[in-house]
Design a protein around this motif. Structure first.
Motif, PDB file in Angstrom:
ATOM      1  N   GLY A 460       0.830  -1.198   0.000  1.00 29.60           N
ATOM      2  CA  GLY A 460       0.000   0.000   0.000  1.00 29.60           C
ATOM      3  C   GLY A 460       0.868   1.251   0.000  1.00 29.60           C
ATOM      4  N   THR A 461       0.254   2.372   0.359  1.00 28.97           N
ATOM      5  CA  THR A 461       0.944   3.666   0.336  1.00 28.97           C
ATOM      6  C   THR A 461       1.959   3.747   1.472  1.00 28.97           C
ATOM      7  OG1 THR A 461      -1.051   4.697  -0.540  1.00 28.97           O
ATOM      8  CG2 THR A 461       0.623   6.166   0.390  1.00 28.97           C
ATOM      9  N   PRO A 462       3.232   4.030   1.162  1.00 21.96           N
ATOM     10  CA  PRO A 462       4.237   4.134   2.230  1.00 21.96           C
ATOM     11  C   PRO A 462       3.983   5.341   3.124  1.00 21.96           C
ATOM     12  CG  PRO A 462       5.272   3.837   0.069  1.00 21.96           C
ATOM     13  CD  PRO A 462       3.834   4.152  -0.185  1.00 21.96           C
ATOM     14  N   VAL A 463       4.217   5.171   4.410  1.00 20.62           N
ATOM     15  CA  VAL A 463       4.219   6.283   5.370  1.00 20.62           C
ATOM     16  C   VAL A 463       5.590   6.243   6.021  1.00 20.62           C
ATOM     17  CG1 VAL A 463       3.137   7.282   7.415  1.00 20.62           C
ATOM     18  CG2 VAL A 463       1.727   6.106   5.730  1.00 20.62           C
ATOM     19  N   GLU A 464       6.530   6.931   5.415  1.00 14.84           N
ATOM     20  CA  GLU A 464       7.917   6.738   5.801  1.00 14.84           C
ATOM     21  C   GLU A 464       8.295   7.509   7.057  1.00 14.84           C
ATOM     22  OE1 GLU A 464      10.372   7.501   2.435  1.00 14.84           O
ATOM     23  OE2 GLU A 464       9.799   5.630   1.449  1.00 14.84           O
ATOM     24  N   TRP A 465       7.911   8.763   7.140  1.00 16.98           N
ATOM     25  CA  TRP A 465       8.333   9.584   8.281  1.00 16.98           C
ATOM     26  C   TRP A 465       7.276   9.555   9.374  1.00 16.98           C
ATOM     27  CZ3 TRP A 465      12.972  11.582   9.342  1.00 16.98           C
ATOM     28  CH2 TRP A 465      13.905  11.669   8.308  1.00 16.98           C
ATOM     29  N   ILE A 466       7.671   9.154  10.562  1.00 11.52           N
ATOM     30  CA  ILE A 466       6.783   9.109  11.721  1.00 11.52           C
ATOM     31  C   ILE A 466       7.522   9.656  12.930  1.00 11.52           C
ATOM     32  CG2 ILE A 466       5.552   7.084  10.853  1.00 11.52           C
ATOM     33  CD1 ILE A 466       7.072   5.436  12.977  1.00 11.52           C
ATOM     34  N   ARG A 467       6.761   9.927  13.981  1.00 11.65           N
ATOM     35  CA  ARG A 467       7.375  10.285  15.266  1.00 11.65           C
ATOM     36  C   ARG A 467       7.105   9.133  16.227  1.00 11.65           C
ATOM     37  NH1 ARG A 467       9.860  14.238  17.675  1.00 11.65           N
ATOM     38  NH2 ARG A 467       9.669  14.581  19.932  1.00 11.65           N
ATOM     39  N   VAL A 495       9.675  -9.178   4.754  1.00  9.90           N
ATOM     40  CA  VAL A 495       9.205  -8.210   5.748  1.00  9.90           C
ATOM     41  C   VAL A 495       8.293  -7.218   5.020  1.00  9.90           C
ATOM     42  CG1 VAL A 495       9.842  -6.518   7.489  1.00  9.90           C
ATOM     43  CG2 VAL A 495      11.355  -8.462   7.020  1.00  9.90           C
ATOM     44  N   THR A 496       7.045  -7.116   5.485  1.00 12.52           N
ATOM     45  CA  THR A 496       6.055  -6.257   4.830  1.00 12.52           C
ATOM     46  C   THR A 496       5.540  -5.221   5.822  1.00 12.52           C
ATOM     47  OG1 THR A 496       5.376  -8.114   3.454  1.00 12.52           O
ATOM     48  CG2 THR A 496       3.908  -6.215   3.520  1.00 12.52           C
ATOM     49  N   LEU A 497       5.491  -3.962   5.376  1.00 14.72           N
ATOM     50  CA  LEU A 497       4.962  -2.873   6.188  1.00 14.72           C
ATOM     51  C   LEU A 497       3.685  -2.357   5.545  1.00 14.72           C
ATOM     52  CD1 LEU A 497       8.250  -2.693   6.326  1.00 14.72           C
ATOM     53  CD2 LEU A 497       7.811  -0.586   7.551  1.00 14.72           C
ATOM     54  N   GLN A 498       2.654  -2.130   6.363  1.00 14.94           N
ATOM     55  CA  GLN A 498       1.397  -1.567   5.868  1.00 14.94           C
ATOM     56  C   GLN A 498       0.877  -0.575   6.887  1.00 14.94           C
ATOM     57  OE1 GLN A 498      -1.554  -4.408   4.729  1.00 14.94           O
ATOM     58  NE2 GLN A 498      -2.871  -2.903   3.769  1.00 14.94           N
ATOM     59  N   ALA A 499       0.612   0.643   6.424  1.00 12.53           N
ATOM     60  CA  ALA A 499       0.170   1.722   7.314  1.00 12.53           C
ATOM     61  C   ALA A 499      -1.309   1.971   7.140  1.00 12.53           C
ATOM     62  CB  ALA A 499       0.953   3.004   7.025  1.00 12.53           C
ATOM     63  N   GLY A 500      -2.000   2.043   8.245  1.00 11.51           N
ATOM     64  CA  GLY A 500      -3.411   2.425   8.284  1.00 11.51           C
ATOM     65  C   GLY A 500      -3.615   3.273   9.523  1.00 11.51           C
ATOM     66  N   ASP A 501      -4.641   2.936  10.310  1.00 11.29           N
ATOM     67  CA  ASP A 501      -4.762   3.588  11.615  1.00 11.29           C
ATOM     68  C   ASP A 501      -3.556   3.252  12.483  1.00 11.29           C
ATOM     69  OD1 ASP A 501      -7.175   4.587  10.836  1.00 11.29           O
ATOM     70  OD2 ASP A 501      -8.345   2.955  11.717  1.00 11.29           O
ATOM     71  N   ASP A 502      -3.057   2.025  12.348  1.00 12.72           N
ATOM     72  CA  ASP A 502      -1.833   1.584  13.003  1.00 12.72           C
ATOM     73  C   ASP A 502      -0.849   1.146  11.933  1.00 12.72           C
ATOM     74  OD1 ASP A 502      -3.046   2.018  15.420  1.00 12.72           O
ATOM     75  OD2 ASP A 502      -3.647  -0.063  15.703  1.00 12.72           O
ATOM     76  N   LEU A 503       0.398   0.939  12.368  1.00  7.20           N
ATOM     77  CA  LEU A 503       1.403   0.363  11.478  1.00  7.20           C
ATOM     78  C   LEU A 503       1.464  -1.138  11.747  1.00  7.20           C
ATOM     79  CD1 LEU A 503       3.763   0.695   9.452  1.00  7.20           C
ATOM     80  CD2 LEU A 503       5.267   0.859  11.434  1.00  7.20           C
ATOM     81  N   GLU A 504       1.339  -1.942  10.701  1.00  5.08           N
ATOM     82  CA  GLU A 504       1.452  -3.389  10.833  1.00  5.08           C
ATOM     83  C   GLU A 504       2.704  -3.847  10.090  1.00  5.08           C
ATOM     84  OE1 GLU A 504      -1.574  -7.063  10.691  1.00  5.08           O
ATOM     85  OE2 GLU A 504      -1.218  -6.166   8.729  1.00  5.08           O
TER      86      GLU A 504
END
Length: 835
Positions: A460-467, A495-504
């Motif tokens: 899905g859409t990457p959400v790269e920068w977080i705090r 390793v798979t990253l998926q961002a929504g309400d939470d990061l999985e």
């Protein structure tokens, strides 16, 4: 309950007579209701029928007036219009009145009504016109009226027929309803008669039940007298009227001694009598009870020998013929209270043991970190002595072992902090993609060695920068991905990253897998996986247990799905706060190196640690003064100015925290100088205490060169810096080493020309604006710092500050002092050709 009179059988005849009278009354009333309803219905129907008949009559009157007007030389147009309006109004009533709504649903009525409306519509314009127009239109109106006459008659007949039929049906319905009502009343009378018979039966049953209640009361008295709980019954004045055997055993009074005395006299402790009586009076008077009927409560009671003991009491109230009575059920809970006290004491001992364990871990951490600091620090220094390739390899091996040992110590301390509820999260701005790539790069070598492919990607859409807390997330991912690499041979790891309400984050491998028993305890401490692989892959078994603690602290979850031989899937989920990418800062990755030599007071009782810190600082161009304990540090800080104090915590004579408090409380030269703690204690609460004592930062042992120099480099310029030839020479030597003598000489010539030009512009008669002055001196101040000319830098900064504040007097004073400072700075710089 009182016994019924023998005359109860005669009451049946009374009920029967009353039933007959009631039936007669109901019959007469029903007949009257039927008669009134019929009369009312007839009147209403007659009124409706008259209205319908009148509509036809009014139409005929209009038509008659129309014919008269045609044949009359002087027609009465006013009468014609009036008759038309009357008929028009009647039609409107039939069209909109609610009473005719059912009638309008019939085709036989609605159709002629609609056609008459058309007739009215066609005629109204002529009738509302002037007299000449109306007279001319009279023949046409007569034709319209003749055509509508049949519709008017049909409308009237249809309505009359409908309401006649409706009236007949209504009368039949009302008559039927009243007949049903009469039947119902008759039925009710029969029921009443049956109920009267049933009442007699109930009377006989009540007599029998009274006898049973008496027997039950006797049995209850037996139960109360033999109950294990004390039962005390008191009247509304709280005088005891019953005192069972258990109460006698609990309190030490006989029933004869207790009965007749008040509860407060007998069993309430002397110091509680006033409170007890006041509370009971308030509770009896209150609507919302606080004691009575509120279940068991704990109180203190008094035995016959005067001893006070704990009891559990349940108080109830009941109303009898003699008034209110209160029943108290009491239980001696002395044994339970003692058991609870023993449990509390055991809990206190357990908590004390837990605190002792935490203190032991903190102490051992310090004791282990101190020699480890010396080991790793000396290894860092040893790397600067240009060792041979073989020696360098040995140094690297020792450094890896030392850092691994430090990692294990940190893991144990983090577990302790989490279990104590003191694990602190430190969110920072971070790039998830960079973090994952670093971890994958780190594990790629081990994966290749096991012939395993290691990949990662966004779904899905990457959400790269977080705090978020980068250190804890990195620890979790390093453990999970590292375990996947350890237990996967000749396979794949995705390793798979998926961002929504939470990061999985899903880590899926094709490794050896786990059975259900191992999955159930894989996140427990000291679980190292399958024993057949345990020795092959090593590890303390703390990684996943600590990972689960970190994820819980982040507010997330971690789970695993696996089967033997089918690989494993770890799912990590936690909330994130997406942020915009930070603005890149030029020179961010530049080496940490001060342009100014700092004066550092190093306070450390361990000789090895002193040597390590001293050599790191001196290698960076800083001067170091050493103190062996806190008392020496306080004395030096009062009488000598330093730019920074590095303060050890655990020292003889005076510890670091006490020394810091004395320095801050005094009026010495270093009362406001930054103080940084050097400690092997990594416990968060301890570090917070250091800051509360007045320290500015904390450096954890073992010291790293980068961390130490970063702390020194972030210091602000000294409050009263003194430019010394030694400091200037040190800065010039560093520049000469980096640039070469020739390049340094060229740079010095350019620097001198720039400063001379700046002084010329500032002292010229042509006034410069504050903004121009600020820009002019800013560059010179930065250059002066590079050459170690502290006084010159401060003089230029004074002009810059005054220009920012628009303080013209301060600007002129700072400019006036600048030439003298520049002359002194020239004496510190080498002459041309001496580079």
């Amino acid at each position: 309950m009182k016994q019924k009179s023998p005359r109860s059988g005669s009451s049946l005849w009374i009920w029967a007579v009353l039933g007959v009278i009631g039936a007669a009354v109901i019959a007469v009333t029903s007949a009257n209701v039927v008669r009134d309803l019929r009369l009312l219905n007839s009147a209403r129907s007659d009124n409706v029928q008259w209205t319908l008949s009148q509509a036809e009559v009014e139409f005929l009157e209009y038509r008659l007036d129309l014919e008269r007007a045609i044949h009359s030389p002087d027609p009465d147009l006013k009468s014609l219009r009036r008759e038309f309006d009357i008929f028009y109004s009647r039609m409107e009533t039939l069209r909109v009145a609610s009473i005719y709504a059912p009638l309008r649903k019939l085709a036989g009525f609605s159709l002629p009504l609609a056609e008459l409306q058309v007739f009215l519509f066609d005629s109204v314009d002529f009738l509302d016109a002037d007299d000449e127009t109306l007279i001319a239109a009279l023949p046409d109106l007569l034709v319209l009226a003749e055509n509508a006459e049949t519709r008017a008659r049909t409308l009237s007949n249809s309505g009359l027929s409908f309401f006649a039929d409706a009236s007949d049906r209504m009368r039949e319905k009302v008559a039927l309803t009243l007949m049903q009502m009469a039947a119902s009343v008759a039925f009710l009378i029969v029921v009443l008669l049956i109920l009267a018979l049933y009442q007699g039966r109930l009377n006989r049953q009540n007599i029998r039940r009274r006898k049973e209640a008496i027997e039950a009361s006797e049995r209850m008295n037996v139960v109360i007298s033999t109950a294990l709980d004390g039962v005390i019954v008191a009247d509304e004045r709280w005088r005891i009227v019953e005192f069972n055997a258990a109460a006698q055993q609990i309190f030490g009074y006989s029933a004869a001694q207790a009965i007749g005395k008040t509860v407060s006299q007998l069993i309430v402790p002397d110091h509680l009598v006033a409170d007890y009586e006041g509370n009971m009076r308030r509770d009896v008077a209150a609507t919302e009870k606080q004691i009575i009927g509120k279940g068991r409560i704990k109180l203190e009671a008094k035995r016959a020998d005067g001893s006070v003991f704990p009891v559990e009491v349940s108080l109830q109230a009941a109303t009898t013929e003699g008034g209110e009575v209160y029943i108290a059920f009491l239980r001696d809970i002395s044994h339970r209270v003692r058991a609870e006290a023993e449990l509390v004491a055991a809990l206190d001992r357990a908590l004390a043991g837990e605190k002792a364990k935490t203190d032991f871990l903190a102490t051992m951490s310090h004791e282990i970190r101190t020699p480890l600091n010396g080991l790793l620090g000396n290894l860092s220094l040893l790397e600067d002595t240009q060792p041979t390739e073989q020696q360098n390899r040995y140094i690297k091996n020792m450094e890896i072992s030392g850092k691994l040992l430090m990692s294990h110590i940190s893991d144990v301390l983090d577990i302790t902090k989490y279990d104590a509820g003191k694990l602190t999260l430190r969110p920072v701005d971070m790039n998830l993609s960079t973090l994952l790539q670093d971890i994958v790069d780190n594990q790629s070598g081990a994966a290749v060695a096991r012939n395993t492919v290691l990949n990662w990607a966004w779904a899905g859409t990457p959400v790269e920068w977080i705090r978020a807390d980068r250190d804890h997330i990195q620890h979790v991912l390093m453990n999970v991905i590292g375990n996947a690499v350890k237990f996967t041979h000749g396979g794949k790891i995705n390793v798979t990253l998926q961002a929504g309400d939470d990061l999985e984050i899903v880590v899926r491998d094709t490794g050896i897998g786990m059975d259900a028993a191992l999955q159930a305890r894989i996140f427990d401490d000291f679980v190292t996986g399958d024993s057949s692989y345990g020795r092959d892959v090593g590890g303390t078994g703390l990684g996943l247990g600590l990972a689960k603690r970190y994820i819980n602290a982040l507010g997330g979850t971690i789970s695993v799905e696996s089967a033997p031989g089918a690989g494993s899937v770890f799912r990590i989920r936690f909330p994130i706060k997406p942020i915009a990418p930070p603005t890149k800062t030029k020179g961010h990755d530049a080496p940490i190196q001060d342009a100014i030599s700092r004066s550092v007071l190093l306070v450390e009782d361990n000789e090895i640690n002193r040597v390590v810190a001293r050599e790191m600082l001196r290698a960076a161009g800083h001067t170091v003064v050493e103190a062996h304990n806190g008392r020496e540090a306080v004395t030096l800080a009062q009488n000598q100015a330093f730019d920074l104090i590095l303060m050890d915590i655990s020292m003889p004579v005076l510890d670091g925290r006490s020394a810091t408090r004395e320095i801050r409380a005094g009026q010495g030269l270093c009362a406001q100088v930054p103080i940084v703690a050097l400690t092997a204690n990594a416990m968060a609460e301890e570090q917070e205490a250091y800051l509360a004592d007045g320290m500015n930062d904390v450096l954890t042992k073992p010291l790293s060169r980068a961390a130490l120099l970063r702390v020194v480099s972030t210091l602000e310029a000294p409050q009263n810096p003194v430019a010394t030839p030694a400091a200037t020479t040190s800065a010039l030597d560093d520049l000469r080493d980096m640039l070469g003598a020739k390049a340094l000489q060229q740079l010095l010539v350019r620097f001198k020309n720039d400063i001379e030009q700046t002084i010329t512009v500032l002292t010229a008669e042509t006034a410069q604006s504050p903004v121009e002055m600020e820009s002019l001196v800013h560059k010179g101040a930065g250059s002066a710092a590079y050459f170690g000319l502290v006084d010159l830098r401060q003089a230029l900064l004074a002009i810059e500050t005054a220009a920012k504040n628009q303080d013209h007097a301060a600007i002129q004073a700072a400019i006036a002092a600048l030439p003298q400072v520049w002359d002194a700075a020239l004496q510190m710089l080498p002459a041309e050709g001496d580079g």
